[in-house]
Design an enzyme around this catalytic site. Structure first.
Site, short mmCIF file in Angstrom:
data_model
loop_
_atom_site.label_atom_id
_atom_site.label_comp_id
_atom_site.label_asym_id
_atom_site.label_seq_id
_atom_site.Cartn_x
_atom_site.Cartn_y
_atom_site.Cartn_z
N THR A 101 0.82 -1.21 0.00
CA THR A 101 0.00 0.00 0.00
C THR A 101 0.86 1.27 0.00
O THR A 101 1.91 1.32 0.63
CB THR A 101 -0.93 0.07 1.25
N ARG A 150 -11.28 -10.14 -3.32
CA ARG A 150 -10.99 -9.71 -1.93
C ARG A 150 -10.76 -8.19 -1.89
O ARG A 150 -10.06 -7.65 -2.73
CB ARG A 150 -9.76 -10.46 -1.41
N VAL A 151 -11.33 -7.52 -0.91
CA VAL A 151 -11.13 -6.08 -0.73
C VAL A 151 -10.54 -5.84 0.65
O VAL A 151 -11.03 -6.39 1.64
CB VAL A 151 -12.47 -5.32 -0.89
N GLY A 183 -0.75 -2.22 5.89
CA GLY A 183 -0.58 -3.48 6.61
C GLY A 183 -1.67 -4.46 6.23
O GLY A 183 -2.27 -4.34 5.15
N GLY A 202 -4.95 -5.80 5.71
CA GLY A 202 -6.22 -5.09 5.60
C GLY A 202 -7.31 -5.63 6.49
O GLY A 202 -8.11 -4.85 7.04
N1 GLY Z 1 -3.50 -2.75 3.36
C1 GLY Z 1 -3.79 -3.21 2.09
C2 GLY Z 1 -4.58 -4.41 2.02
O1 GLY Z 1 -4.59 -5.20 2.94
O2 GLY Z 1 -5.24 -4.61 1.03
#
Ligand code: GLY
Length: 303
Positions: free
Chosen positions: A162, A190-191, A214, A216
């Site tokens: 990220t 996946r989000v 990190g 998510g």
């Molecule tokens: N922090 C980004 C993700 O886990 O998608």
């Protein structure tokens, strides 16, 4: 208020051979954000900074983003304007190199806060925004990392992930933006936290601005960015708030990484992470750019 911009290039472990490139990348991002902050508004600044990192293959966003279980890059991004709490975000969009530009178009032109997958692609095409296609995101390095992880030769976890930027202008207006390829080998669709306001980012005038990086799933559960800003309002310094939220997100699970960058409503800077590294940089006004890989070990770059 001294206009200030702060960026990160992801929490995780940065391979020794990438440390210098990550450092140069966040420095360039802050320089671009500062130029935009001087000439435009605070949203221009965070978008300019994130665009630099999306185009830089050293970061897990845009070009160089990690591949999902199908070997495809699917990206998430989001941004927020503190003046009116306007949000724009996209989720699970395949093969898009400049996700933050499409997220901005969602904020400014869609009448919605978030668009996902095929709907986001159709919106972007109708608006004439977005650099789509495998060439816009694919790198041989990301492909090699995917093949190694699939073969069990390399760990899919702990990759720096990220990118994000937050800024405050002379009038106290704040903004936040982030963009990511998510998690290596993730299930398609996946989000993570990055498009979710409050979790991956938040900006509200009078409160401050925050960006997270990190794992998510762990960040989402804690609504990490909003939590951090409320802790500032309750009296913590920006750094103490960032550290407290990273600690809460990670708990005692060594497989989780978390990093936060924060600006309080007066331009106070906070940086914390629970990971080996988090490349980050910031600049106040025309002053030197400060760059670091580890919170508390930030050094000045004088040009
Ligand atoms: N922090 C980004 C993700 O886990 O998608």
């Amino acid at each position: 208020m001294i206009p200030t911009i702060l960026v990160h290039g992801g929490a995780g472990r940065i391979a020794a051979e990438n440390l210098a490139a990550a450092r140069a990348g966040v420095e360039r991002a802050v320089a671009a954000g500062r130029r935009a902050l001087q000439g435009g508004d605070v949203l221009d600044a965070v978008v300019a900074a994130v665009r630099v990192m999306e185009d830089d293959p050293v970061f897990n966003a845009g070009r160089g983003a990690c591949l999902d279980a199908d070997g495809i890059v699917e990206v998430d991004a989001g941004l927020m304007r503190g003046r009116d709490l306007a949000v724009g975000a996209i989720a699970a969009v395949p093969e898009l190199g400049d996700a933050i530009n499409v997220a901005r178009a969602v904020l400014e032109r869609s009448g919605h806060c978030m668009l996902a997958a095929d709907g986001a692609v159709r919106f972007a095409r109708a608006q004439g925004v977005g650099q789509f296609g495998r060439d816009a995101v694919w790198t041989a390095k990301a492909q090699a990392r995917w093949e190694a992880a699939r073969a069990g030769i390399a760990d899919a976890n702990g990759q720096a992930d990220t990118v994000g930027a937050i800024a405050i202008d002379a009038d106290g207006h704040v903004a936040a933006a982030c963009s990511t390829g998510g998690v290596l080998l993730k299930t398609p669709g996946r989000v993570g936290d990055s498009p979710i306001p409050g979790a991956g980012y938040y900006a509200a005038d009078g409160l401050g601005a925050a960006c997270a990086t990190g794992v998510g799933e762990a960040i989402l559960r804690r609504v990490a960015c909003y939590d951090a800003l409320l802790r500032i309002r309750a009296g913590l310094s920006a750094t103490a708030a960032a550290q407290a939220v990273c600690d809460a997100v990670v708990g005692d699970d060594a497989s989780i990484t978390c990093g936060l960058i924060l600006l309080d409503a007066h331009g106070g800077v906070g940086v914390a992470h629970r990971s080996a590294h988090m490349s980050h940089a910031y600049a106040r006004g025309d002053g030197p750019i400060h760059v670091g890989h580890v919170a508390g070990e930030t050094t000045e770059v004088i040009r």
